[in-house]
Design an enzyme around this catalytic site. Structure first.
Site, PDB file in Angstrom:
ATOM      1  N   HIS A  23     -15.317   9.570  42.222  1.00  0.00           N
ATOM      2  CA  HIS A  23     -16.686  10.025  41.987  1.00  0.00           C
ATOM      3  C   HIS A  23     -16.655  11.447  41.470  1.00  0.00           C
ATOM      4  O   HIS A  23     -15.903  12.268  42.010  1.00  0.00           O
ATOM      5  CB  HIS A  23     -17.486   9.981  43.292  1.00  0.00           C
ATOM      6  CG  HIS A  23     -18.868  10.534  43.148  1.00  0.00           C
ATOM      7  ND1 HIS A  23     -19.882   9.819  42.533  1.00  0.00           N
ATOM      8  CD2 HIS A  23     -19.396  11.737  43.502  1.00  0.00           C
ATOM      9  CE1 HIS A  23     -20.987  10.568  42.550  1.00  0.00           C
ATOM     10  NE2 HIS A  23     -20.708  11.737  43.121  1.00  0.00           N
TER      11      HIS A  23
ATOM     12  N   ARG B 160       0.846  -1.190   0.000  1.00  0.00           N
ATOM     13  CA  ARG B 160       0.000   0.000   0.000  1.00  0.00           C
ATOM     14  C   ARG B 160       0.887   1.246   0.000  1.00  0.00           C
ATOM     15  O   ARG B 160       2.044   1.183   0.414  1.00  0.00           O
ATOM     16  CB  ARG B 160      -0.817  -0.030   1.298  1.00  0.00           C
ATOM     17  CG  ARG B 160      -2.186   0.510   1.250  1.00  0.00           C
ATOM     18  CD  ARG B 160      -2.747   0.464   2.666  1.00  0.00           C
ATOM     19  NE  ARG B 160      -3.563  -0.711   2.921  1.00  0.00           N
ATOM     20  CZ  ARG B 160      -4.809  -0.844   2.533  1.00  0.00           C
ATOM     21  NH1 ARG B 160      -5.400   0.131   1.875  1.00  0.00           N
ATOM     22  NH2 ARG B 160      -5.483  -1.930   2.812  1.00  0.00           N
TER      23      ARG B 160
ATOM     24  N   VAL C 113     -29.719 -12.951   2.799  1.00  0.00           N
ATOM     25  CA  VAL C 113     -29.651 -12.189   1.552  1.00  0.00           C
ATOM     26  C   VAL C 113     -29.235 -13.137   0.431  1.00  0.00           C
ATOM     27  O   VAL C 113     -28.269 -13.892   0.545  1.00  0.00           O
ATOM     28  CB  VAL C 113     -28.678 -11.001   1.685  1.00  0.00           C
ATOM     29  CG1 VAL C 113     -28.413 -10.371   0.327  1.00  0.00           C
ATOM     30  CG2 VAL C 113     -29.255  -9.974   2.659  1.00  0.00           C
TER      31      VAL C 113
ATOM     32  N   ILE D 206     -19.068  -4.345  11.787  1.00  0.00           N
ATOM     33  CA  ILE D 206     -18.906  -3.345  10.726  1.00  0.00           C
ATOM     34  C   ILE D 206     -20.259  -2.749  10.345  1.00  0.00           C
ATOM     35  O   ILE D 206     -20.417  -1.528  10.243  1.00  0.00           O
ATOM     36  CB  ILE D 206     -18.228  -3.978   9.488  1.00  0.00           C
ATOM     37  CG1 ILE D 206     -16.774  -4.320   9.831  1.00  0.00           C
ATOM     38  CG2 ILE D 206     -18.298  -3.043   8.281  1.00  0.00           C
ATOM     39  CD1 ILE D 206     -15.981  -4.940   8.699  1.00  0.00           C
TER      40      ILE D 206
ATOM     41  N   THR E 126      -5.136  -2.290   6.962  1.00  0.00           N
ATOM     42  CA  THR E 126      -6.583  -2.019   6.934  1.00  0.00           C
ATOM     43  C   THR E 126      -6.976  -1.102   8.077  1.00  0.00           C
ATOM     44  O   THR E 126      -7.717  -0.134   7.894  1.00  0.00           O
ATOM     45  CB  THR E 126      -7.363  -3.355   7.048  1.00  0.00           C
ATOM     46  OG1 THR E 126      -7.020  -4.174   5.925  1.00  0.00           O
ATOM     47  CG2 THR E 126      -8.854  -3.129   7.068  1.00  0.00           C
TER      48      THR E 126
END
Ligand code: NAI
Length: 462
Positions: free
Chosen positions: A441, A35, A233, A180, A41
């Site tokens: 706190h 790349r 699907v 994702i 990625t």
């Protein structure tokens, strides 16, 4: 051509972390990356850019939904989409350049190009062949193809194209209600897109604690995401300027079609090992394409190791990083170790979801006697003040010893809160150890302590 102690193939979180640790341990190290930029990625088209868009759109959501209630009046901001993408790209550049800087600082050579392994001890990049005593494959993963669906990265996109759409779609169909699909679905839902997620199973985010799955789906539905559950699907057909997704309901076998401007395919990833020459080398892989490794990340071929998404285990950047550091230790003659029982998983929606260790379902199936300490963020002052009281912390502890076995959080900053539980688990702590630790706190972390208290004599603010 210089010869190296280690050549790492791939510069994602597994590869670059491995390279840095190898260099720190005195090994002459190179990392191959084809790349244009380092980081794989995660930095270029995954974790980092998606988090930039999640952050920007959450800011918009706050302006639209909570500012007025806090006395911050005036119009909510408009969305300049090209500018938002430019911000995201700038975040990517800062991060990838950061890795380049770390490589220079640690004297790691970046071998630019796509690598193949002609034989053990040799890595070919372009026309050059380099010698290496050790090779580490850290080539990550790629989108799994889905039958009947052609990804063009314009109308029918993977997570990569979804980060670079030329306009905000009116209707987005997401195939797969996993990590994702829900993170990117959230981004577009906040931008006003009608988002419909189509999921094969009857619950979202497979493998998560069932109580978290149910609550998470309810919260996302309230945010405007529609779910079609139990639907497989079958294919996606391009239309004029959009696409139709065809699905079959598993319950009755009926066929349906839904129209979309953009379809996001988020049905899983597979190891990315094409072009390396694994078959010719005789490197063993599973039927899912994962490289088989032993407990020291060695493949069946001497001198070749593998880590990260390319091997078995959760496809998570931080799991790859841990393996990268551990294999570097092994190559330097030390003992590398990864505790696979304590690897957190986080979904960066709003609220966030974070999980570590066993789920209730796993404990039941294993017949392990456990107790549950649960605390709702409704009882947390800070969360109430910040409009972030949706969700809970659940800690699962051994019924007899009180040792923490798992934790599941849905709520504000869950991805950060989970880590005190991870540290506790690394030390083999009991829920009581967390319960007896003073927590500042007002913080979200108090909800973790309260859940730990609920494993014993009871939470205070419940
Ligand atoms: P996933 O495995 O998380 O979810 C895929 C979903 O698609 C599943 O729920 C599955 O049942 C469904 N599905 C599969 N085929 C289908 C079909 N034909 N019709 C309808 N539904 C179908 O995969 P995802 O979201 O693509 O992520 C890939 C990997 O990347 C995961 O291992 C994930 O952990 C990792 N990742 C992690 C992130 C994080 O840690 N925050 C962010 C993004 C990705």
């Amino acid at each position: 051509m210089p010869s190296y102690d280690v050549i790492i193939i791939g510069s994602g979180p597994g590869g670059y972390v491995c390279a840095i640790r190898c260099a720190q341990l005195g090994l002459k190290t190179a990392c191959v990356e084809g790349r244009e930029t380092l980081g794989g990625t995660c930095l270029n088209i995954g974790c980092i850019p998606s988090k930039a868009l999640l952050h920007a759109t959450q800011m918009l959501h706050e302006a639209q939904h909570t500012f007025a209630a806090m006395g911050l009046t005036g119009d909510a901001p408009d969305v300049d989409w090209p500018k938002m993408l430019a911000y995201k790209n700038d975040v990517i550049a800062q991060n990838t350049k950061g890795i380049e800087f770390l490589f220079k600082k640690n004297k790691i050579d970046w071998l630019k190009g796509w690598a193949s392994i002609p034989e053990a001890g040799k890595v070919k990049v372009g026309d050059d062949t380099h010698d290496a005593r050790h090779i580490v494959i850290a080539t990550g993963s790629e989108v799994s193809p889905l039958a009947g669906v052609d990804i063009d990265e314009k109308i029918v996109v993977s997570s990569e194209g979804a980060l670079e759409l030329d306009r905000i779609p009116k209707r987005l169909v997401v195939i797969g209600a996993g990590v994702i699909g829900l993170e990117l679905g959230s981004v577009y839902a906040r931008l006003g897109t009608k988002v419909t997620a189509i999921e094969y199973l009857d619950a979202i985010t497979p493998g998560m604690d069932a109580e978290v799955q149910r609550q998470f789906q309810k919260i996302l539905a309230k945010q405007g995401i529609d779910f079609v559950m139990g639907a497989a699907v079958q294919g996606v057909d391009r239309t004029d300027g959009g696409a139709n997704a065809r699905y079959k309901l598993r319950a009755d076998g009926s066929d349906h079609t839904i129209e979309a401007d953009t379809v996001l395919v988020a049905t899983g990833r597979r190891p990315f090992t094409g072009g390396l020459g694994l078959d010719a080398l005789g490197i063993a892989t599973t039927d899912r394409g994962q490289i088989v490794t032993d407990d020291r990340w060695a493949t069946n071929v001497d001198g070749i190791h593998a880590i990260g998404d390319a091997i078995a285990g959760p496809m998570l950047a931080h799991k790859a990083e841990d393996e990268g550091m551990a294999v570097a230790e092994v190559l330097a003659g030390k003992h590398g170790h990864v505790n696979y029982g304590v690897i957190p998983g986080v979904i960066y929606t709003h609220p966030e979801v974070a999980t570590v260790g066993a789920t209730e379902e796993q404990l039941k199936e294993a017949g392990h006697a456990y107790k549950t300490g649960k605390f709702s963020f409704m009882g947390n002052g800070r969360a109430k003040a910040n409009f972030a009281a949706d969700g809970f912390v659940k800690i699962l502890a051994d019924a007899e010893t009180d040792r923490i076995l798992g934790a599941h959080i849905i709520g504000p900053m869950a991805g950060d809160l989970i880590h005190e539980i991870c540290v506790a688990m690394e030390f083999g702590a009991a829920a009581q150890d967390l319960a007896m630790t003073c927590h500042a706190h007002p913080t979200y972390s108090e909800a973790v302590r309260e859940a730990a208290l609920a494993c014993g004599d009871g939470a205070i603010h419940a």
